[in-house]
Design a protein around this motif. Sequence first.
Motif, PDB file in Angstrom:
ATOM      1  N   ASP A  28      81.739  90.066  53.552  1.00 23.36           N
ATOM      2  CA  ASP A  28      82.563  90.366  52.953  1.00 23.36           C
ATOM      3  C   ASP A  28      82.445  88.408  52.170  1.00 23.36           C
ATOM      4  O   ASP A  28      81.731  87.686  52.053  1.00 23.36           O
ATOM      5  CB  ASP A  28      84.101  89.787  53.375  1.00 23.36           C
ATOM      6  N   LYS A  29      83.044  88.413  50.997  1.00 19.71           N
ATOM      7  CA  LYS A  29      82.482  87.810  50.159  1.00 19.71           C
ATOM      8  C   LYS A  29      84.168  86.504  50.125  1.00 19.71           C
ATOM      9  O   LYS A  29      84.936  87.477  50.083  1.00 19.71           O
ATOM     10  CB  LYS A  29      82.701  87.931  48.286  1.00 19.71           C
ATOM     11  N   ALA A  30      83.954  85.060  50.474  1.00 17.43           N
ATOM     12  CA  ALA A  30      85.035  84.318  50.529  1.00 17.43           C
ATOM     13  C   ALA A  30      85.285  83.797  49.065  1.00 17.43           C
ATOM     14  O   ALA A  30      84.322  83.610  48.998  1.00 17.43           O
ATOM     15  CB  ALA A  30      84.741  82.976  51.667  1.00 17.43           C
ATOM     16  N   THR A  31      86.805  83.667  48.824  1.00 18.05           N
ATOM     17  CA  THR A  31      87.526  83.158  48.241  1.00 18.05           C
ATOM     18  C   THR A  31      87.229  81.745  48.045  1.00 18.05           C
ATOM     19  O   THR A  31      87.205  80.804  49.259  1.00 18.05           O
ATOM     20  CB  THR A  31      88.801  82.946  48.067  1.00 18.05           C
ATOM     21  N   ASP A  32      87.040  80.914  47.184  1.00 16.89           N
ATOM     22  CA  ASP A  32      86.684  79.177  47.167  1.00 16.89           C
ATOM     23  C   ASP A  32      88.056  78.763  47.360  1.00 16.89           C
ATOM     24  O   ASP A  32      89.390  79.507  47.072  1.00 16.89           O
ATOM     25  CB  ASP A  32      86.721  78.903  45.889  1.00 16.89           C
ATOM     26  N   PHE A  33      88.364  77.708  47.632  1.00 10.08           N
ATOM     27  CA  PHE A  33      89.226  76.605  47.567  1.00 10.08           C
ATOM     28  C   PHE A  33      89.629  75.634  47.281  1.00 10.08           C
ATOM     29  O   PHE A  33      88.390  75.204  46.797  1.00 10.08           O
ATOM     30  CB  PHE A  33      89.782  76.810  48.988  1.00 10.08           C
ATOM     31  N   LYS A  34      90.379  74.601  46.907  1.00  9.94           N
ATOM     32  CA  LYS A  34      91.102  73.041  46.159  1.00  9.94           C
ATOM     33  C   LYS A  34      91.793  72.320  46.500  1.00  9.94           C
ATOM     34  O   LYS A  34      92.779  72.811  46.693  1.00  9.94           O
ATOM     35  CB  LYS A  34      91.089  72.921  45.066  1.00  9.94           C
ATOM     36  N   LEU A  35      91.163  72.570  48.075  1.00 12.58           N
ATOM     37  CA  LEU A  35      91.690  71.526  48.791  1.00 12.58           C
ATOM     38  C   LEU A  35      92.228  69.662  49.140  1.00 12.58           C
ATOM     39  O   LEU A  35      90.463  68.672  48.505  1.00 12.58           O
ATOM     40  CB  LEU A  35      91.256  71.837  50.395  1.00 12.58           C
ATOM     41  N   LYS A  36      93.160  68.975  49.554  1.00  9.79           N
ATOM     42  CA  LYS A  36      92.357  67.388  49.557  1.00  9.79           C
ATOM     43  C   LYS A  36      91.760  66.865  50.831  1.00  9.79           C
ATOM     44  O   LYS A  36      92.362  67.570  51.594  1.00  9.79           O
ATOM     45  CB  LYS A  36      94.814  66.973  49.415  1.00  9.79           C
ATOM     46  N   SER A  37      91.437  66.295  50.417  1.00  6.19           N
ATOM     47  CA  SER A  37      90.681  65.426  51.728  1.00  6.19           C
ATOM     48  C   SER A  37      91.059  63.964  52.080  1.00  6.19           C
ATOM     49  O   SER A  37      91.676  63.661  51.456  1.00  6.19           O
ATOM     50  CB  SER A  37      88.638  65.257  50.816  1.00  6.19           C
ATOM     51  N   VAL A  38      90.443  63.493  53.271  1.00  5.06           N
ATOM     52  CA  VAL A  38      91.215  62.547  53.408  1.00  5.06           C
ATOM     53  C   VAL A  38      90.870  60.993  52.804  1.00  5.06           C
ATOM     54  O   VAL A  38      91.260  60.155  52.513  1.00  5.06           O
ATOM     55  CB  VAL A  38      90.687  62.138  54.808  1.00  5.06           C
ATOM     56  N   GLU A  45      74.009  72.857  44.844  1.00  7.99           N
ATOM     57  CA  GLU A  45      72.803  73.113  44.869  1.00  7.99           C
ATOM     58  C   GLU A  45      72.484  73.815  46.587  1.00  7.99           C
ATOM     59  O   GLU A  45      71.403  73.694  47.253  1.00  7.99           O
ATOM     60  CB  GLU A  45      71.731  72.052  45.060  1.00  7.99           C
ATOM     61  N   ALA A  46      74.183  73.822  46.948  1.00  4.00           N
ATOM     62  CA  ALA A  46      74.402  74.403  48.562  1.00  4.00           C
ATOM     63  C   ALA A  46      73.479  75.465  48.587  1.00  4.00           C
ATOM     64  O   ALA A  46      73.373  76.612  48.255  1.00  4.00           O
ATOM     65  CB  ALA A  46      75.242  74.583  48.409  1.00  4.00           C
ATOM     66  N   LYS A  47      72.753  75.873  49.714  1.00  5.49           N
ATOM     67  CA  LYS A  47      72.290  76.905  50.668  1.00  5.49           C
ATOM     68  C   LYS A  47      73.609  77.647  51.221  1.00  5.49           C
ATOM     69  O   LYS A  47      72.963  78.569  51.330  1.00  5.49           O
ATOM     70  CB  LYS A  47      71.218  76.191  51.168  1.00  5.49           C
ATOM     71  N   GLY A  48      74.419  76.855  51.612  1.00  2.00           N
ATOM     72  CA  GLY A  48      75.019  77.289  52.852  1.00  2.00           C
ATOM     73  C   GLY A  48      76.502  76.492  52.889  1.00  2.00           C
ATOM     74  O   GLY A  48      76.241  75.480  52.474  1.00  2.00           O
ATOM     75  N   PHE A  49      77.796  77.357  53.453  1.00  2.00           N
ATOM     76  CA  PHE A  49      78.624  76.339  53.629  1.00  2.00           C
ATOM     77  C   PHE A  49      78.936  77.245  55.292  1.00  2.00           C
ATOM     78  O   PHE A  49      79.193  77.695  55.901  1.00  2.00           O
ATOM     79  CB  PHE A  49      79.641  76.520  52.556  1.00  2.00           C
ATOM     80  N   VAL A  86      84.323  78.900  63.242  1.00  2.00           N
ATOM     81  CA  VAL A  86      83.867  78.609  61.817  1.00  2.00           C
ATOM     82  C   VAL A  86      83.520  79.534  61.414  1.00  2.00           C
ATOM     83  O   VAL A  86      83.400  80.788  62.064  1.00  2.00           O
ATOM     84  CB  VAL A  86      82.466  78.485  63.052  1.00  2.00           C
ATOM     85  N   PHE A  87      83.453  79.466  60.045  1.00  2.00           N
ATOM     86  CA  PHE A  87      82.890  80.673  59.389  1.00  2.00           C
ATOM     87  C   PHE A  87      81.731  80.432  58.800  1.00  2.00           C
ATOM     88  O   PHE A  87      81.436  79.476  58.282  1.00  2.00           O
ATOM     89  CB  PHE A  87      84.114  80.769  58.349  1.00  2.00           C
ATOM     90  N   LEU A  88      80.398  80.979  58.643  1.00  2.00           N
ATOM     91  CA  LEU A  88      79.229  80.466  58.057  1.00  2.00           C
ATOM     92  C   LEU A  88      79.334  81.629  57.041  1.00  2.00           C
ATOM     93  O   LEU A  88      79.490  82.423  57.124  1.00  2.00           O
ATOM     94  CB  LEU A  88      77.914  81.030  58.778  1.00  2.00           C
ATOM     95  N   LEU A  89      78.717  80.679  56.022  1.00  2.00           N
ATOM     96  CA  LEU A  89      78.825  81.560  54.587  1.00  2.00           C
ATOM     97  C   LEU A  89      77.329  81.099  53.842  1.00  2.00           C
ATOM     98  O   LEU A  89      77.004  79.730  53.854  1.00  2.00           O
ATOM     99  CB  LEU A  89      79.984  80.683  53.288  1.00  2.00           C
ATOM    100  N   ASP A  90      76.799  81.694  52.986  1.00  2.00           N
ATOM    101  CA  ASP A  90      75.278  81.907  52.191  1.00  2.00           C
ATOM    102  C   ASP A  90      76.059  80.704  50.755  1.00  2.00           C
ATOM    103  O   ASP A  90      77.103  80.797  50.631  1.00  2.00           O
ATOM    104  CB  ASP A  90      74.952  83.076  51.921  1.00  2.00           C
ATOM    105  N   LYS A  91      75.340  80.544  50.208  1.00  2.00           N
ATOM    106  CA  LYS A  91      74.930  80.511  48.807  1.00  2.00           C
ATOM    107  C   LYS A  91      76.568  81.160  47.932  1.00  2.00           C
ATOM    108  O   LYS A  91      76.323  80.280  46.999  1.00  2.00           O
ATOM    109  CB  LYS A  91      74.075  79.683  48.013  1.00  2.00           C
ATOM    110  N   ASN A  92      75.966  82.371  48.076  1.00  2.00           N
ATOM    111  CA  ASN A  92      76.705  83.203  47.400  1.00  2.00           C
ATOM    112  C   ASN A  92      78.421  82.903  47.688  1.00  2.00           C
ATOM    113  O   ASN A  92      79.398  84.146  47.364  1.00  2.00           O
ATOM    114  CB  ASN A  92      76.688  84.544  46.930  1.00  2.00           C
ATOM    115  N   LEU A  93      78.693  82.323  48.871  1.00  2.00           N
ATOM    116  CA  LEU A  93      80.198  82.422  49.273  1.00  2.00           C
ATOM    117  C   LEU A  93      80.324  83.823  49.926  1.00  2.00           C
ATOM    118  O   LEU A  93      81.761  84.394  51.101  1.00  2.00           O
ATOM    119  CB  LEU A  93      81.440  82.327  48.517  1.00  2.00           C
ATOM    120  N   ILE A  94      79.083  84.833  50.323  1.00  4.97           N
ATOM    121  CA  ILE A  94      79.020  86.282  51.515  1.00  4.97           C
ATOM    122  C   ILE A  94      78.946  85.478  52.910  1.00  4.97           C
ATOM    123  O   ILE A  94      78.525  84.604  53.591  1.00  4.97           O
ATOM    124  CB  ILE A  94      78.068  86.693  51.412  1.00  4.97           C
TER     125      ILE A  94
END
Length: 197
Positions: free
Chosen positions: A27-37, A49-53, A138-146
């Motif tokens: 599946d393709k994951a939806t991006d998010f915009k979340l606040k960090s510490v 430039e990320a290869k994955g997440f 844990v969720f591992l995504l590739d650079k295309n968010l798959i």
Amino acid sequence: MKKIGMITFIMVMLMSFTTLSGYQPGDKATDFKLKSVDGKMYSMSDYKEAKGFIVVFTCNHCPFAVKYEDRVIELAKKYQSKGYVLLAINPNDPTVVPDDSFEKMKERAKEKGFTFPYLMDEGQKIFPQYGATKTPHVFLLDKNLIVKYIGAIDDNVDDAAAVKVKYLENAIADLEKGKDPTVATTKAIGCSIKVKK
């Protein structure tokens, strides 16, 4: 006629369950915009430039999450140089678990020296999309968010030194070879995500 009605009802229920269960590998994951510490907002689109997440749903209070903290820190360091971005997300409602408040997250990140964004899933909108049920999950995504891998970090919650199978690292190794992970899902072991009843 009753039989057809019952079959239709069961099919609708199954479809509803599937919809609610979150992402599956492929599946393709939806991006998010979340606040960090650190007070900044983070999205996966920030990392061109990320290869994955490596998206880790975790928190402050859960004993399982605490046992994995040092391993998560090491994973972030190890894979940053390989182009993988680790994003930790706290999915818990802080009104249910005060130890998982944003202020407590800031304290924990400083105390442990987190080198990665520690994000608050404010309003608890992101974890249901992913289908996260535990901390850690844990969720591992590739650079295309798959989505390529979902589940546990490894096979031993209690003792990092006794780990026999590093599920997440094996999945990344497969991606590095240009193939899908041999093991794409494992059972996440941890505390349930806390929501208002």
